[in-house]
Design an enzyme around this catalytic site. Structure first.
Site, PDB file in Angstrom:
ATOM      1  N   HIS A 101       0.812  -1.218   0.000  1.00 10.87           N
ATOM      2  CA  HIS A 101       0.000   0.000   0.000  1.00 10.87           C
ATOM      3  C   HIS A 101       0.845   1.267   0.000  1.00 10.87           C
ATOM      4  O   HIS A 101       0.552   2.181  -0.783  1.00 10.87           O
ATOM      5  CB  HIS A 101      -0.986   0.021   1.168  1.00 10.87           C
ATOM      6  CG  HIS A 101      -1.999   1.108   0.990  1.00 10.87           C
ATOM      7  ND1 HIS A 101      -3.036   1.021   0.096  1.00 10.87           N
ATOM      8  CD2 HIS A 101      -2.102   2.346   1.537  1.00 10.87           C
ATOM      9  CE1 HIS A 101      -3.742   2.137   0.111  1.00 10.87           C
ATOM     10  NE2 HIS A 101      -3.190   2.954   0.978  1.00 10.87           N
ATOM     11  N   ARG A 157     -10.590 -10.642 -11.428  1.00 14.42           N
ATOM     12  CA  ARG A 157      -9.321 -10.078 -11.886  1.00 14.42           C
ATOM     13  C   ARG A 157      -8.347 -11.209 -12.166  1.00 14.42           C
ATOM     14  O   ARG A 157      -8.548 -12.345 -11.726  1.00 14.42           O
ATOM     15  CB  ARG A 157      -8.749  -9.127 -10.831  1.00 14.42           C
ATOM     16  CG  ARG A 157      -8.355  -9.811  -9.537  1.00 14.42           C
ATOM     17  CD  ARG A 157      -7.946  -8.839  -8.458  1.00 14.42           C
ATOM     18  NE  ARG A 157      -6.773  -8.058  -8.804  1.00 14.42           N
ATOM     19  CZ  ARG A 157      -6.036  -7.368  -7.908  1.00 14.42           C
ATOM     20  NH1 ARG A 157      -6.368  -7.391  -6.636  1.00 14.42           N
ATOM     21  NH2 ARG A 157      -4.986  -6.685  -8.288  1.00 14.42           N
ATOM     22  N   ARG A 158      -7.339 -10.932 -12.942  1.00 20.17           N
ATOM     23  CA  ARG A 158      -6.220 -11.832 -13.227  1.00 20.17           C
ATOM     24  C   ARG A 158      -6.585 -13.001 -14.136  1.00 20.17           C
ATOM     25  O   ARG A 158      -5.708 -13.739 -14.560  1.00 20.17           O
ATOM     26  CB  ARG A 158      -5.609 -12.408 -11.939  1.00 20.17           C
ATOM     27  CG  ARG A 158      -5.074 -11.374 -10.952  1.00 20.17           C
ATOM     28  CD  ARG A 158      -4.298 -12.077  -9.850  1.00 20.17           C
ATOM     29  NE  ARG A 158      -3.763 -11.142  -8.870  1.00 20.17           N
ATOM     30  CZ  ARG A 158      -4.318 -10.890  -7.697  1.00 20.17           C
ATOM     31  NH1 ARG A 158      -5.439 -11.514  -7.361  1.00 20.17           N
ATOM     32  NH2 ARG A 158      -3.782 -10.036  -6.869  1.00 20.17           N
ATOM     33  N   TYR A 161       1.621   5.191  -2.587  1.00 13.95           N
ATOM     34  CA  TYR A 161       1.967   6.571  -2.261  1.00 13.95           C
ATOM     35  C   TYR A 161       3.369   6.918  -2.730  1.00 13.95           C
ATOM     36  O   TYR A 161       3.662   8.088  -3.004  1.00 13.95           O
ATOM     37  CB  TYR A 161       1.775   6.814  -0.763  1.00 13.95           C
ATOM     38  CG  TYR A 161       0.329   6.699  -0.391  1.00 13.95           C
ATOM     39  CD1 TYR A 161      -0.574   7.694  -0.748  1.00 13.95           C
ATOM     40  CD2 TYR A 161      -0.172   5.564   0.248  1.00 13.95           C
ATOM     41  CE1 TYR A 161      -1.921   7.574  -0.466  1.00 13.95           C
ATOM     42  CE2 TYR A 161      -1.515   5.437   0.530  1.00 13.95           C
ATOM     43  CZ  TYR A 161      -2.389   6.444   0.169  1.00 13.95           C
ATOM     44  OH  TYR A 161      -3.716   6.317   0.432  1.00 13.95           O
ATOM     45  N   HIS A 206      -9.559   0.361 -10.695  1.00 14.38           N
ATOM     46  CA  HIS A 206      -9.125   1.381  -9.731  1.00 14.38           C
ATOM     47  C   HIS A 206      -7.619   1.613  -9.848  1.00 14.38           C
ATOM     48  O   HIS A 206      -7.142   2.760  -9.848  1.00 14.38           O
ATOM     49  CB  HIS A 206      -9.475   0.925  -8.318  1.00 14.38           C
ATOM     50  CG  HIS A 206      -8.782   1.695  -7.241  1.00 14.38           C
ATOM     51  ND1 HIS A 206      -9.108   2.996  -6.928  1.00 14.38           N
ATOM     52  CD2 HIS A 206      -7.750   1.354  -6.411  1.00 14.38           C
ATOM     53  CE1 HIS A 206      -8.318   3.432  -5.952  1.00 14.38           C
ATOM     54  NE2 HIS A 206      -7.495   2.454  -5.624  1.00 14.38           N
ATOM     55  N   PHE A 207      -6.885   0.544  -9.963  1.00 10.06           N
ATOM     56  CA  PHE A 207      -5.434   0.582 -10.088  1.00 10.06           C
ATOM     57  C   PHE A 207      -5.024   1.407 -11.304  1.00 10.06           C
ATOM     58  O   PHE A 207      -4.067   2.184 -11.273  1.00 10.06           O
ATOM     59  CB  PHE A 207      -4.949  -0.862 -10.223  1.00 10.06           C
ATOM     60  CG  PHE A 207      -3.502  -1.079  -9.922  1.00 10.06           C
ATOM     61  CD1 PHE A 207      -3.013  -0.877  -8.650  1.00 10.06           C
ATOM     62  CD2 PHE A 207      -2.633  -1.516 -10.907  1.00 10.06           C
ATOM     63  CE1 PHE A 207      -1.672  -1.098  -8.364  1.00 10.06           C
ATOM     64  CE2 PHE A 207      -1.300  -1.746 -10.624  1.00 10.06           C
ATOM     65  CZ  PHE A 207      -0.812  -1.531  -9.357  1.00 10.06           C
ATOM     66  N   HIS A 208      -5.794   1.240 -12.408  1.00 16.07           N
ATOM     67  CA  HIS A 208      -5.448   1.962 -13.627  1.00 16.07           C
ATOM     68  C   HIS A 208      -5.872   3.422 -13.589  1.00 16.07           C
ATOM     69  O   HIS A 208      -5.324   4.242 -14.336  1.00 16.07           O
ATOM     70  CB  HIS A 208      -6.061   1.255 -14.846  1.00 16.07           C
ATOM     71  CG  HIS A 208      -5.293   0.046 -15.275  1.00 16.07           C
ATOM     72  ND1 HIS A 208      -5.411  -1.170 -14.641  1.00 16.07           N
ATOM     73  CD2 HIS A 208      -4.374  -0.136 -16.261  1.00 16.07           C
ATOM     74  CE1 HIS A 208      -4.607  -2.052 -15.221  1.00 16.07           C
ATOM     75  NE2 HIS A 208      -3.964  -1.442 -16.205  1.00 16.07           N
TER      76      HIS A 208
END
Length: 551
Positions: free
Chosen positions: A225, A441-442, A229, A376-378
């Site tokens: 996580h 996912r994946r 950041y 979300h990641f993208h």
């Protein structure tokens, strides 16, 4: 901002060090982008990979090369250039340290890449046990981390030198921000280094028979996580301290910027359990605690949004704008150095909202392990962060290579940003929608292509392929721009924009430079959030039938 310490041009020797990092980063963009395109095409069900490769191999390439290699090299090169610009030219010792870090990371990257390309490390971006890779993959990743620590040591040395030469003064804002991100990275990567060195590497070498999976996953997400950041804070550096100069305005508040970075240092690390909310073996009370700490990270994000839009509005008002949103018309929309990062800022609004969903225990149960998480990641990394990195490249690459951003490249850069935004709207939007319908996912299309439920997902998978194809066009445009600015643009002196603080801003207190205080609080929060859960994991770990510890 301590403008008296800011040089006009970064020393060419420091520029070569930063550019070396950028060359590797953009090679990674090309390789990882191609793997991403193939991945979306496979998921659409309309494309099959050649027999000599596999879906999980290209998925690993895409995740590792873009999520770890591109970001780490770009960020370290960017931060080294910031320190050289705002705190003075690096000393020979500091520069040599940076080169040692660069080559250590590069050697590690090549080792890991060879293992992935030879299909001996198709363990995905997260490389969870019990998936096992070749020992050279783990060793390569270790070298990447160690190399980044050595790069970070050069930044810490430069900061320390400035403080010794300027006692009683707050450090230059961009140097301060680079230091915070470096310290956060060093503390966070201790987790992934521990699981690789003491669990996965001995296991892959056959030195131990089993791996405690829950401990391994917990150590990964202790790192995973704050990794987000680590990506995001360099974008914040540009938003806080560089974009104001580009638009002709001033930084709203130096103190607020420093406080937000300190809060990220404090609250970004002891929150890994919110990635493990669905896993047994962790007491719910500790999950709840870390969810609370996760939501505290919203505070510096909102502080950043307030500061940015206050800067924009102050600038607009100074140009005579009236009304609630009149200042929007005064912003330099024709300048790619501003327009492209601004698209990234806007994308962070839905990205942040999606992050709140992921961190909420109840809502997370709906989207956990669905392709919503990938969407979300993208939005966060592949849009907010990457578009800001592109915006930085438009001026930093020509500055470091002694060239200029031409009107033609500026126009093409704006087109590239728009293309990226369109492609990501299709791809990430479809991922979020399919995730709400339960699409995993994946997984490749062949995994679930024949199921009745999968029929609902097919239109969204096709939309992902369309979006991925548009994004790949955006990657090609970006690579063309980068090569032009690095090698072919006209010779000249491109501005390195460093903002000045608004006249009415309060004086920056020296408490922000008290690292014993801030690092001490960080360590206490980590110990509080992880010590008892780790003891529970180790004491109560059951042994699976195959010799691994499963949960």
């Amino acid at each position: 901002m301590n403008t008296e310490s800011v040089k006009t041009v970064v020393d060419r020797r420091d520029g070569k060090l930063a550019m070396a990092h950028f060359y590797v980063a953009f090679i990674a963009l090309a390789i990882g982008g191609l793997a991403g395109l193939l991945q979306t095409l496979v998921r659409s069900g309309k494309f099959e990979l050649p027999s000599w490769t596999g879906y999980y191999q290209i998925l690993t390439i895409h995740g590792v090369v873009l999520g770890l290699v591109l970001t780490t090299f770009f960020i370290m090169g960017f931060q080294l250039s910031l320190v050289s610009k705002t705190s003075g030219t690096l000393t020979d010792k500091q520069r040599k340290t940076g080169w040692i870090g660069f080559w250590t990371m590069t050697i590690g990257t090549v080792m890991a890449a060879i293992m992935i390309l030879t299909n001996q490390a198709s363990v995905l971006y997260t490389f969870y046990a019990p998936l096992q890779a070749h020992a050279l993959f783990y060793l390569g990743l270790t070298l990447v981390i160690v190399g980044s620590w050595i790069d970070g040591a050069a930044i810490i040395m430069a900061y320390s030198s400035w403080r010794k030469a300027n006692p009683g003064k707050p450090s230059p804002l961009l140097t301060f921000m680079s230091l915070v991100n470096t310290l956060m990275w060093i503390v966070a990567t201790i987790g992934v280094a521990a699981t690789v060195l003491f669990q996965l590497l001995p296991w892959s070498l056959g030195l131990v028979e089993r791996v405690d999976v829950l401990v391994s996953r917990t150590l990964f997400w202790y790192f995973g996580h704050p990794l987000v950041y680590f990506w995001l804070l360099p974008a914040y550096m540009a938003w806080y301290a560089i974009v104001p100069k580009i638009i002709g305005g001033k930084i709203f508040s130096d103190s607020l910027a420093r406080m937000s970075f300190i809060l990220f240092l404090l609250f970004s690390i002891p929150v890994g359990f919110h990635h493990q909310l669905m896993e047994p073996g962790i007491d719910p009370a500790w999950k709840f605690l870390q969810v609370i700490l996760t939501f505290l990270v919203v505070i510096p994000s909102l502080m950043t949004a307030f500061s940015l839009f206050a800067t924009f509005e102050m600038f607009g008002r100074s140009k005579g704008s009236t009304g609630l949103f009149g200042w929007v018309k005064k912003l330099p929309w024709g300048d790619a150095r501003f327009a492209v990062p601004f698209i990234g800022m806007l994308a962070f609004i839905p990205a942040g909202a999606g992050g709140l969903v992921n961190a909420s225990h109840q809502l997370n149960q709906v989207v956990h392990n669905t392709i919503w998480v990938t969407g979300h990641f993208h939005l966060t990394l592949a849009t907010s962060v990457i578009l800001t990195f592109f915006g930085i490249s438009y001026w930093l690459v020509p500055h470091l290579t002694g060239r200029v951003l031409t009107k033609a490249m500026n126009k093409l850069a704006i087109i590239q940003g728009i293309v990226w935004a369109i492609g990501m709207t299709f791809m990430s939007g479809a991922m979020h929608a399919a995730g709400l319908l339960g699409a995993p996912r994946r997984s490749s299309f062949s995994t679930y292509g024949g199921s009745e439920q999968a029929a609902e997902w097919i239109p969204y998978q096709i939309a992902q392929a369309v979006g991925g194809s548009i994004l790949f066009l955006g990657i090609i445009l970006m690579l063309y721009i980068f090569i032009n600015l690095a090698f072919f643009a006209p010779k000249g002196e491109e501005e390195f924009p460093v903002g000045e603080v608004a006249d009415q801003a309060e004086k920056t207190p020296m408490v922000f430079e008290n690292w014993k205080l801030w690092l001490g609080i960080t360590v206490l929060l980590i110990l509080f959030a992880y010590t008892i859960p780790f003891i529970d994991m180790i004491e109560n770990a059951p042994i699976g039938s195959k010799g691994y510890k499963f949960f």
